[in-house]
Design a protein around this motif. Sequence first.
Motif, PDB file in Angstrom:
ATOM      1  N   ALA A 219       8.010  -2.227  -6.176  1.00 23.26           N
ATOM      2  CA  ALA A 219       7.424  -3.542  -5.909  1.00 23.26           C
ATOM      3  C   ALA A 219       8.033  -4.589  -6.833  1.00 23.26           C
ATOM      4  CB  ALA A 219       5.908  -3.490  -6.088  1.00 23.26           C
ATOM      5  N   PHE A 220       8.282  -4.216  -8.079  1.00 24.68           N
ATOM      6  CA  PHE A 220       8.927  -5.122  -9.029  1.00 24.68           C
ATOM      7  C   PHE A 220      10.314  -5.527  -8.526  1.00 24.68           C
ATOM      8  CE2 PHE A 220      11.736  -5.786 -12.695  1.00 24.68           C
ATOM      9  CZ  PHE A 220      11.055  -6.805 -13.364  1.00 24.68           C
ATOM     10  N   VAL A 221      11.074  -4.565  -8.035  1.00 27.61           N
ATOM     11  CA  VAL A 221      12.415  -4.844  -7.509  1.00 27.61           C
ATOM     12  C   VAL A 221      12.333  -5.743  -6.281  1.00 27.61           C
ATOM     13  CG1 VAL A 221      14.464  -3.804  -6.432  1.00 27.61           C
ATOM     14  CG2 VAL A 221      13.397  -2.707  -8.422  1.00 27.61           C
ATOM     15  N   VAL A 222      11.386  -5.449  -5.404  1.00 23.62           N
ATOM     16  CA  VAL A 222      11.203  -6.265  -4.194  1.00 23.62           C
ATOM     17  C   VAL A 222      10.900  -7.710  -4.579  1.00 23.62           C
ATOM     18  CG1 VAL A 222       9.669  -6.677  -2.220  1.00 23.62           C
ATOM     19  CG2 VAL A 222      10.489  -4.365  -2.706  1.00 23.62           C
ATOM     20  N   GLY A 223      10.059  -7.897  -5.596  1.00 25.49           N
ATOM     21  CA  GLY A 223       9.739  -9.246  -6.058  1.00 25.49           C
ATOM     22  C   GLY A 223      10.942  -9.949  -6.663  1.00 25.49           C
ATOM     23  N   CYS A 224      11.743  -9.210  -7.431  1.00 24.42           N
ATOM     24  CA  CYS A 224      12.959  -9.790  -8.024  1.00 24.42           C
ATOM     25  C   CYS A 224      13.928 -10.259  -6.946  1.00 24.42           C
ATOM     26  CB  CYS A 224      13.649  -8.759  -8.921  1.00 24.42           C
ATOM     27  SG  CYS A 224      12.800  -8.390 -10.466  1.00 24.42           S
TER      28      CYS A 224
ATOM     29  N   ASP B 260       0.806  -1.227   0.000  1.00 27.30           N
ATOM     30  CA  ASP B 260       0.000   0.000   0.000  1.00 27.30           C
ATOM     31  C   ASP B 260       0.834   1.271   0.000  1.00 27.30           C
ATOM     32  OD1 ASP B 260       0.913  -0.613   2.611  1.00 27.30           O
ATOM     33  OD2 ASP B 260      -0.638   0.673   3.491  1.00 27.30           O
ATOM     34  N   ILE B 261       2.161   1.150   0.091  1.00 29.30           N
ATOM     35  CA  ILE B 261       2.985   2.360   0.213  1.00 29.30           C
ATOM     36  C   ILE B 261       4.133   2.431  -0.793  1.00 29.30           C
ATOM     37  CG2 ILE B 261       2.461   2.761   2.656  1.00 29.30           C
ATOM     38  CD1 ILE B 261       5.116   1.417   3.355  1.00 29.30           C
TER      39      ILE B 261
ATOM     40  N   GLY C 217       9.323   1.949   0.991  1.00 28.01           N
ATOM     41  CA  GLY C 217       8.182   2.772   1.366  1.00 28.01           C
ATOM     42  C   GLY C 217       8.559   4.222   1.613  1.00 28.01           C
ATOM     43  N   GLN C 218       9.845   4.505   1.620  1.00 30.38           N
ATOM     44  CA  GLN C 218      10.315   5.870   1.861  1.00 30.38           C
ATOM     45  C   GLN C 218       9.968   6.779   0.686  1.00 30.38           C
ATOM     46  OE1 GLN C 218      11.742   6.745   4.704  1.00 30.38           O
ATOM     47  NE2 GLN C 218      12.108   4.711   5.574  1.00 30.38           N
ATOM     48  N   LYS C 219       9.634   8.037   0.986  1.00 29.83           N
ATOM     49  CA  LYS C 219       9.299   8.996  -0.074  1.00 29.83           C
ATOM     50  C   LYS C 219      10.462   9.240  -1.022  1.00 29.83           C
ATOM     51  CE  LYS C 219       5.485  11.504   2.058  1.00 29.83           C
ATOM     52  NZ  LYS C 219       4.913  12.820   2.399  1.00 29.83           N
TER      53      LYS C 219
ATOM     54  N   GLY D 201      10.145   7.005  -3.916  1.00 31.01           N
ATOM     55  CA  GLY D 201       8.854   7.015  -4.583  1.00 31.01           C
ATOM     56  C   GLY D 201       7.713   6.454  -3.773  1.00 31.01           C
ATOM     57  N   GLY D 202       7.956   6.143  -2.494  1.00 32.53           N
ATOM     58  CA  GLY D 202       6.917   5.562  -1.657  1.00 32.53           C
ATOM     59  C   GLY D 202       6.042   6.602  -0.988  1.00 32.53           C
ATOM     60  N   MET D 203       5.122   6.124  -0.182  1.00 30.78           N
ATOM     61  CA  MET D 203       4.155   6.995   0.490  1.00 30.78           C
ATOM     62  C   MET D 203       4.694   7.568   1.799  1.00 30.78           C
ATOM     63  SD  MET D 203       1.294   6.870  -1.387  1.00 30.78           S
ATOM     64  CE  MET D 203      -0.097   7.158  -0.300  1.00 30.78           C
ATOM     65  N   GLY D 204       5.785   6.981   2.327  1.00 29.94           N
ATOM     66  CA  GLY D 204       6.337   7.445   3.591  1.00 29.94           C
ATOM     67  C   GLY D 204       5.601   6.867   4.789  1.00 29.94           C
ATOM     68  N   GLY D 205       5.942   7.363   5.974  1.00 25.06           N
ATOM     69  CA  GLY D 205       5.289   6.906   7.199  1.00 25.06           C
ATOM     70  C   GLY D 205       5.888   5.658   7.803  1.00 25.06           C
TER      71      GLY D 205
END
Length: 406
Positions: A287-292, A280-281, A336-338, A341-345
Amino acid sequence: METMSTVTGLKSSGDVLFLMLGAVMVFAMHAGFAFLEVGSVRKKNQVNAFVKILTDWSVSTIVYFVIGFPIAYGISFLKPAEELLGKTQGYDLVHYFFLLCFAACIPAIISGGIAERAKFWPQVFAGAVFAGLSYPLFESLIWGKNSSLLQGIFKGIGGAEFHDYAGSVVVHSIGGWIALPAVLVLGPRMGRYIQGKSHPLPISNIPFLALGSWILAVGWFGFNVMSAGNLEKISGLVAVNSLMAMVGGVLAALVAGKNDPGFVHNGALAGLIAVCAGSDIMHPLAAFVVGCVASVIFVYGFHYEQEVLKIDDVLGVWPLHGVIGSWGGIAAGIFGQKALGGMGGVTFVSQLAGSLSAIVFALVSGFVVYGILGKTVGIRLSQEQEYAGADLSIHSIGAYPEDHVR
């Protein structure tokens, strides 16, 4: 006033339908677990795989209804049906159904690691303990009624609460790390390692394995997207991130696994497991990199587990769910960091702390339960039973009965 009541009723009904559809999709994933295991074991253990998954699901349904859900969320269903329906069209009931599907993943994950040599009823009992007590306790600390306790600690040391949107850690890491003690206590299958040398045992059915992967992958969009809980919180970002992580896992496994179909189909699952926490963030490319990365972890982690550590984890559930689930929790704190490119938090420290806490909790739970069972009723089939196969030894019938007709 009547209009407001109608709108409220429609919203409640919509949320119930939304979550029920998600529950059915995640319920279908248990067929995926079954076919993945059936394809990965030898023919003499296929019936056992099917029966284990269905029995574990059924037992989990009861224990999570009576014990687990109240532990996690403080909501008891031991009241009249009229009160259960309430003014929300029974939202708590369908919420239980949805989260039951998560809880029942724990024994389903373990089943793949201990395949072909575990006794039936001791494992059913162990699954009941995990789905009814251990998992709900950790669930309560991250998502449920006691979340302020542990989340307060994470926020204090890391500056943010631990973030796990759809269960990379709460579900998959917990399941995979509980499975490790089970596999270690059981020991390897007969003939898997002889005089210190590895002798891989053949799997029975690549199409069944592939079918299991496909069923899981389709159902996973219910697992992730419907974790929103209601219609107004639904996120297209979660859907596309799940998709991107899945295909990242497939493509990375295709290369790292040198076209091996087992790695390719498990690679899809590796990507999906890893993206649950931060779906969600994250940005879709992240996400593609995380999956790889998750898929590469599985390919090399499976080899290291089987050939170097000589741990006979039949489906590789420890690296697939345990290690990659932990990676998913940590990855949410990175991507998830801004700045990426993530949403942060989220913070890396909190995500690391939460992921490590799950590992400790799961290992303690696994060693305690399987240690006690191993010392009392025993958890392994006899050599004769294992040689004959769990199908005939436990269920008195094989997957292909006509083969035994003379």
